[in-house]
Design a protein around this motif. Structure first.
Motif, PDB file in Angstrom:
ATOM      1  N   LEU A 186      -8.152   2.346   6.794  1.00  0.00           N
ATOM      2  CA  LEU A 186      -8.205   2.103   5.349  1.00  0.00           C
ATOM      3  C   LEU A 186      -8.985   3.228   4.687  1.00  0.00           C
ATOM      4  O   LEU A 186     -10.096   3.561   5.119  1.00  0.00           O
ATOM      5  N   VAL A 207     -10.378   4.321   0.832  1.00  0.00           N
ATOM      6  CA  VAL A 207     -10.608   3.833  -0.536  1.00  0.00           C
ATOM      7  C   VAL A 207     -11.226   4.955  -1.353  1.00  0.00           C
ATOM      8  O   VAL A 207     -12.238   5.537  -0.948  1.00  0.00           O
ATOM      9  N   TYR A 238       0.835  -1.204   0.000  1.00  0.00           N
ATOM     10  CA  TYR A 238       0.000   0.000   0.000  1.00  0.00           C
ATOM     11  C   TYR A 238       0.872   1.257   0.000  1.00  0.00           C
ATOM     12  O   TYR A 238       1.946   1.245   0.621  1.00  0.00           O
ATOM     13  N   LEU A 241      -6.271   2.433  -2.744  1.00  0.00           N
ATOM     14  CA  LEU A 241      -6.365   1.989  -1.356  1.00  0.00           C
ATOM     15  C   LEU A 241      -5.136   2.463  -0.588  1.00  0.00           C
ATOM     16  O   LEU A 241      -3.993   2.216  -1.022  1.00  0.00           O
ATOM     17  N   LYS A 252      -3.445   2.849   3.526  1.00  0.00           N
ATOM     18  CA  LYS A 252      -3.547   2.485   4.930  1.00  0.00           C
ATOM     19  C   LYS A 252      -2.636   3.395   5.741  1.00  0.00           C
ATOM     20  O   LYS A 252      -1.528   3.729   5.330  1.00  0.00           O
ATOM     21  N   CYS A 276      -9.776   1.975  -8.104  1.00  0.00           N
ATOM     22  CA  CYS A 276      -9.848   2.366  -6.701  1.00  0.00           C
ATOM     23  C   CYS A 276      -8.455   2.408  -6.091  1.00  0.00           C
ATOM     24  O   CYS A 276      -7.686   1.447  -6.218  1.00  0.00           O
TER      25      CYS A 276
END
Length: 420
Positions: A348, A350, A321, A417, A419, A415
């Motif tokens: 998270l 998104v 990520y 993503l 973290k 998308c």
């Protein structure tokens, strides 16, 4: 669109040459909301008349909203080929919305002429105008409260071709205005002032000028300018609370560089986040993404059908990520599932860029399939985003679901993503 109130000879000469086709000469009108406090009574005309291809320059100082209906002013504008709004107070310019002057300026552009300005004149030439009618806001104030009383807008005045969804700002780096432009962008999306769930901030530095040609190509003259894209609903944009918005996409233009507003790029940006009113790191510099539409330059996981149930979900747990997942809504009943994992206290985020072919909704499900949070913005091509923090101890598996709400097609959603 100049970063300060001065005429930029490079961009102005280029605009004049484009309008006159390299031959002949044209007439310019300068509009100001107040007279200069010192020096020449018409400094912009002095600068313009020194450039090749200019036949005449007429300067008008208009101090009241009713001056927008002055017959001689409007005759001069309609007979000109370029209209320049001087620096000063954009609130005075916004007061001309709905007057004959607005239509006169639009007629100049419609016949192949141009419109522009510096400082306040730059602000008034965007479709969403930060009008400063209640006072000027700083970046710190705007980030702390994106609904600060000093943040007011005028819309529906000038909507130039290929320039939809934009909010201009000036004196950009010198006066540290990135934060307030971020807030303006978030407000424009949240308040529905732009379409498609997206808004672009355009910030031009002092001594620089951004020239938008008839094909939608913007070229920078001078040192730097910034394009700031918000492409999803803000995580928090509420009166009295600090702004939270993840994943601003920022293009930093240097001398001679371009940005295509007709075919807006999906790469070349760097990412910045605002959390609780604080920008995560220096927003004026970053390493650009080099491959379109994906973090780090690679689409790390494209969907593999059939992934229409949680049991057949594509596995995104091993990705590095920030990561990217992509797919299509192949039918009006399509559902795509992706498996993700979160550790204790891990958040998270998104952000899904949805193509215009369909309206897709985004859900985060727990291990039992219950919805923890969702993003269900209406409209074809409207982006979706969500944020979730695991507060329990240990790690757990979750599922992201993309669901076709309306429409379908082969264009790909992507998308991002992250973290933290």
């Amino acid at each position: 669109m100049n970063g300060d109130g001065k005429i930029n000879p490079g961009s102005m000469s280029a605009a004049i040459d484009a309008i006159r086709g390299g031959t002949g000469s044209l007439d310019v009108v300068i509009l100001a909301g107040s007279a200069p406090t010192s020096g020449s009574a018409a400094p912009e005309c002095d600068a313009v008349m020194a450039l090749p291809g200019v036949n005449s320059c007429t300067s008008w100082t208009l101090t009241a909203a009713s001056d927008g209906n002055n017959s001689q002013v409007n005759a001069d504008i309609r007979n000109a080929e370029f209209v320049y709004f001087a620096g000063g107070d954009q609130c005075r310019y916004a007061a001309w919305k709905g007057t004959a002057l607005e239509a006169s300026v639009e007629s100049v552009v419609a016949k192949g002429g141009g419109s522009g300005g510096g400082s306040a004149g730059t602000h008034i030439n965007s479709p969403v105008v930060y009008d400063a009618c209640q006072g000027s806001v700083t970046s710190a104030e705007a980030l702390a409260n994106p609904y600060d009383s000093y943040i007011t807008f005028t819309t529906g005045m000038f909507d130039w071709p290929n320039y939809a969804g934009v909010i201009n700002d000036s004196h950009f780096t010198a006066r540290d205005r990135m934060g307030r432009t971020m807030a303006f962008v978030a407000r424009a999306i949240k308040d529905g002032r732009t379409s498609g769930g997206k808004a672009w901030g355009v910030g031009v530095e002092e001594g620089s000028s951004l020239l938008l040609d008839s094909n939608g190509q913007a070229t920078l003259y001078g040192t730097e300018a910034f394009i700031v894209l918000g492409d999803h609903q803000p995580e928090q944009a509420t009166a009295g609370k600090p702004l939270t918005f993840s994943g601003y996409k920022i293009w930093h233009l240097g001398p001679g560089q371009t940005y295509d507003f007709k075919n807006r790029p999906t790469c070349g940006y760097y990412l910045r986040n605002v959390t609780g009113g604080v920008i995560d790191t220096n927003p004026y510099s970053g390493t650009p993404q080099t491959t379109c539409g994906t973090p780090g330059g690679t689409v790390l996981l494209a969907e593999n059908e059939a992934n229409d149930t949680r049991a057949t979900a594509n596995d995104a747990t091993a990705l590095t990520y920030p990561a990217s997942i992509s797919g299509t809504m192949a039918s009006t009943t399509d559902r795509d599932y992706f498996r993700v994992s979160l550790a204790a206290n891990e958040r998270l985020t998104v952000q899904c860029a949805v193509p215009d072919a369909y309206d897709a909704d985004l859900y985060l499900l727990d291990s039992n399939g219950s919805t923890l949070t969702r993003s269900v913005n209406n409209g074809l091509g409207t982006d979706e985003s969500l944020t979730f923090t695991r507060t329990a101890a240990g790690s757990a598996t979750y599922h992201l679901e993309l669901e076709a709400y309306r429409g379908s097609g082969t264009p790909t959603y992507t998308c991002t993503l992250t973290k933290n």
